[in-house]
Design a protein around this motif. Structure first.
Motif, PDB file in Angstrom:
ATOM      1  N   TYR A 240     -66.288-108.050  -2.987  1.00 31.19           N
ATOM      2  CA  TYR A 240     -65.463-108.845  -3.896  1.00 31.19           C
ATOM      3  C   TYR A 240     -66.085-108.974  -5.286  1.00 31.19           C
ATOM      4  CZ  TYR A 240     -62.713-112.547  -5.932  1.00 31.19           C
ATOM      5  OH  TYR A 240     -61.923-113.273  -6.781  1.00 31.19           O
ATOM      6  N   PRO A 241     -67.373-109.309  -5.426  1.00 29.14           N
ATOM      7  CA  PRO A 241     -67.932-109.313  -6.778  1.00 29.14           C
ATOM      8  C   PRO A 241     -67.876-107.947  -7.446  1.00 29.14           C
ATOM      9  CG  PRO A 241     -69.649-109.674  -5.144  1.00 29.14           C
ATOM     10  CD  PRO A 241     -68.335-109.818  -4.443  1.00 29.14           C
ATOM     11  N   GLY A 242     -67.885-106.881  -6.652  1.00 26.57           N
ATOM     12  CA  GLY A 242     -67.695-105.550  -7.236  1.00 26.57           C
ATOM     13  C   GLY A 242     -66.318-105.418  -7.870  1.00 26.57           C
ATOM     14  N   PHE A 243     -65.308-106.010  -7.218  1.00 23.01           N
ATOM     15  CA  PHE A 243     -63.964-106.042  -7.802  1.00 23.01           C
ATOM     16  C   PHE A 243     -63.968-106.811  -9.121  1.00 23.01           C
ATOM     17  CE2 PHE A 243     -60.315-109.008  -8.108  1.00 23.01           C
ATOM     18  CZ  PHE A 243     -59.338-108.106  -8.529  1.00 23.01           C
TER      19      PHE A 243
ATOM     20  N   PHE B  41     -63.824-105.849 -14.226  1.00 20.77           N
ATOM     21  CA  PHE B  41     -63.136-106.473 -15.353  1.00 20.77           C
ATOM     22  C   PHE B  41     -64.089-107.301 -16.227  1.00 20.77           C
ATOM     23  CE2 PHE B  41     -60.312-105.956 -11.747  1.00 20.77           C
ATOM     24  CZ  PHE B  41     -59.229-105.307 -12.311  1.00 20.77           C
ATOM     25  N   TYR B  42     -65.377-107.268 -15.922  1.00 23.52           N
ATOM     26  CA  TYR B  42     -66.328-108.075 -16.678  1.00 23.52           C
ATOM     27  C   TYR B  42     -66.636-107.448 -18.030  1.00 23.52           C
ATOM     28  CZ  TYR B  42     -70.664-110.319 -18.083  1.00 23.52           C
ATOM     29  OH  TYR B  42     -71.628-110.983 -18.805  1.00 23.52           O
ATOM     30  N   ASP B  43     -66.780-108.308 -19.022  1.00 27.70           N
ATOM     31  CA  ASP B  43     -67.180-107.910 -20.367  1.00 27.70           C
ATOM     32  C   ASP B  43     -68.327-108.822 -20.781  1.00 27.70           C
ATOM     33  OD1 ASP B  43     -67.496-107.539 -23.124  1.00 27.70           O
ATOM     34  OD2 ASP B  43     -65.388-107.025 -23.387  1.00 27.70           O
ATOM     35  N   PRO B  44     -69.463-108.255 -21.199  1.00 31.38           N
ATOM     36  CA  PRO B  44     -70.594-109.108 -21.598  1.00 31.38           C
ATOM     37  C   PRO B  44     -70.251-110.106 -22.698  1.00 31.38           C
ATOM     38  CG  PRO B  44     -71.301-106.832 -21.349  1.00 31.38           C
ATOM     39  CD  PRO B  44     -69.810-106.825 -21.233  1.00 31.38           C
ATOM     40  N   ALA B  45     -69.172-109.853 -23.442  1.00 31.17           N
ATOM     41  CA  ALA B  45     -68.790-110.789 -24.493  1.00 31.17           C
ATOM     42  C   ALA B  45     -68.170-112.069 -23.939  1.00 31.17           C
ATOM     43  CB  ALA B  45     -67.809-110.111 -25.445  1.00 31.17           C
TER      44      ALA B  45
ATOM     45  N   LYS C 205     -60.143-116.322 -11.836  1.00 34.91           N
ATOM     46  CA  LYS C 205     -59.039-117.014 -11.159  1.00 34.91           C
ATOM     47  C   LYS C 205     -57.730-116.246 -11.336  1.00 34.91           C
ATOM     48  CE  LYS C 205     -59.789-121.143 -13.041  1.00 34.91           C
ATOM     49  NZ  LYS C 205     -59.623-122.598 -13.280  1.00 34.91           N
ATOM     50  N   ARG C 206     -57.476-115.781 -12.550  1.00 33.49           N
ATOM     51  CA  ARG C 206     -56.238-115.027 -12.786  1.00 33.49           C
ATOM     52  C   ARG C 206     -56.234-113.718 -12.003  1.00 33.49           C
ATOM     53  NH1 ARG C 206     -57.492-116.509 -18.120  1.00 33.49           N
ATOM     54  NH2 ARG C 206     -58.044-114.358 -18.668  1.00 33.49           N
ATOM     55  N   LEU C 207     -57.375-113.042 -11.976  1.00 34.58           N
ATOM     56  CA  LEU C 207     -57.464-111.781 -11.231  1.00 34.58           C
ATOM     57  C   LEU C 207     -57.211-112.010  -9.746  1.00 34.58           C
ATOM     58  CD1 LEU C 207     -60.617-110.184 -12.914  1.00 34.58           C
ATOM     59  CD2 LEU C 207     -58.265-109.327 -13.048  1.00 34.58           C
ATOM     60  N   ASN C 208     -57.710-113.104  -9.217  1.00 36.05           N
ATOM     61  CA  ASN C 208     -57.542-113.341  -7.784  1.00 36.05           C
ATOM     62  C   ASN C 208     -56.087-113.655  -7.439  1.00 36.05           C
ATOM     63  OD1 ASN C 208     -59.373-113.355  -5.432  1.00 36.05           O
ATOM     64  ND2 ASN C 208     -58.470-115.372  -5.073  1.00 36.05           N
TER      65      ASN C 208
END
Length: 417
Positions: free
Chosen positions: A81-84, A88-92, A103-106
């Motif tokens: 799940y954290p891989g999912f 979509f992660y952005d360091p910014a 929350k929105r992604l889930n």
């Protein structure tokens, strides 16, 4: 359980339009409810392990970028799940912004999972029951869990699919389709384990019932389940053994990169702090100053062997009365909290009451059905007892039984349907 759906689709343009409007309305209501729950109720990252999953997602992203090599999840949370989320992660993003994005992604992921569940129900159940099943799952508990950046809904779905594959293999013969189901089922069970480390008991229970039943059939010279005609005992036994080998092989092959890393770092393939250590403490405060304080998330804890918690040590140090009291407290929490917090409890009562009434009104048919599918009945009984007791027993550590119990609602409702 293998009832043909007998699906009746709209035959006119107006019928399709009405169906589309109804589906759109239900989806809109679901998204609005899940979003509002996420906004009003789920306001803290630290709630329900969400901060841990978000942290793991950042660590996975760093690993992908080659900027850091981290051990993911501290062998507490699993990596899928954290891989999912890491996709979509952005360091910014600030921690709060990533939390809101999670929350929105889930919520969006939950819609995809519900579509998968609906298609399965559409395929295996009569139309009315398939629709009822999907609506109960969606609005009975998915809507309450969707707005959380946590692995639960993904795990619930994988576990449900793994359960269906096991049911098929316990009722099937030895055809090519069964081989495909074995490989797919083993792979999905592994994905469930990589999402949350709670799928191993299901794989063990299935394998145990499968082996015991097939040994019994071998000595009884039963007919081949796929053709209904007598088959040489050795031929049938080899084919059924091959199916189980395919299932377990797919399971282990899918898991291998993760469990090989666990063995390298911790010295054990199926190491998880919850099932290896924490479950054998009396409560979380005891666990938090035990192996947790001695590096159990980065290696084998630096404690003498006689100070490590284990099943054998727990049984030596606790009386039957103490164990029974712990189970009773967990069972009480399971019933009361689930009924208070989720709509699903009301539906479960209705489903169970209807099933009991139906069985009592047709006792002979019920006995014939169980006799015709005895290995499946044994598996379902073992599954129910093992997980209910395990969930109740683990309550002092987790602080709740509901999150774990909800994983088994879809299999229960599907079986009753």
């Amino acid at each position: 359980m293998a009832v043909e759906s007998g699906v009746s689709l709209p035959r006119t343009r107006a019928g399709w339009l009405l169906l589309g409007v109804a589906v759109a309305a239900l989806v809109s209501f679901y998204v609005a409810g899940a979003t509002e729950h996420a906004r009003v109720v789920n306001t803290a990252r630290a709630r329900a392990d969400q901060s841990g999953y978000l942290w793991d997602a950042v660590a996975i992203h760093r690993n992908w970028q080659g900027t850091q090599d981290e051990l993911i999840g501290e062998r507490n949370r699993m990596p899928l799940y954290p891989g999912f989320l890491a996709l979509f992660y952005d360091p910014a993003l600030s921690p709060d912004a990533f939390f809101e994005l999670g929350k929105r992604l889930n919520i969006r992921l939950s819609l995809v999972l519900l579509l998968v569940i609906r298609l399965i129900a559409h395929w295996r159940l009569p139309t009315a029951w398939a629709s009822a099943f999907t609506l109960v799952v969606a609005f009975g508990y998915f809507i309450f869990k969707a707005g959380y950046a946590q692995s639960e809904l993904l795990f619930y779905t994988f576990l449900f699919l793994a359960f269906l594959a096991q049911v098929h293999l316990l009722r099937s013969g030895t055809g090519r389709r069964d081989a495909g189901v074995a490989v797919l089922g083993g792979s999905i069970a592994a994905l469930a384990h990589l999402t949350k480390a709670a799928a191993l008991p299901l794989v063990g229970l299935f394998s145990g019932v499968y082996v015991v039943w097939e040994i019994g059939l071998f000595f009884s010279q039963a007919p081949d389940a796929g053709t209904g005609t007598p088959a040489p005992r050795s031929t049938r036994a080899l084919r059924r053994a091959a199916l189980l080998a395919l299932y377990l092989g797919a399971f282990l092959l899918t898991l291998y990169p993760y469990i090989a890393n666990s063995h390298r770092v911790f010295g054990h393939y199926f190491y998880n702090v919850n099932t290896t250590f924490y479950i054998w403490y009396d409560d979380w405060p005891a666990a938090s100053v035990g192996t947790y304080q001695h590096g159990d998330g980065v290696g084998w804890p630096d404690l003498p062997p006689d100070q490590l918690p284990s099943m054998a040590r727990y049984w030596r140090e606790h009386s039957i009365a103490q164990i029974a009291a712990r189970l009773a407290d967990g069972l009480r929490d399971l019933v009361v909290v689930t009924y208070q917090r989720f709509w699903i409890a009301k539906f479960l009562v209705a489903y169970l009451a209807f099933a009991v009434a139906l069985l009592l009104s047709a006792r002979r048919a019920a006995r014939d059905l169980i006799a015709a599918h005895l290995p499946l009945a044994l598996f379902l009984a073992a599954y129910a007892v093992a997980y209910v007791l395990a969930i109740a027993f683990y309550k002092p550590i987790s602080g709740t039984t509901t999150r774990m119990f909800l994983a088994h609602v879809a299999p229960l409702l599907f079986t009753l349907s």
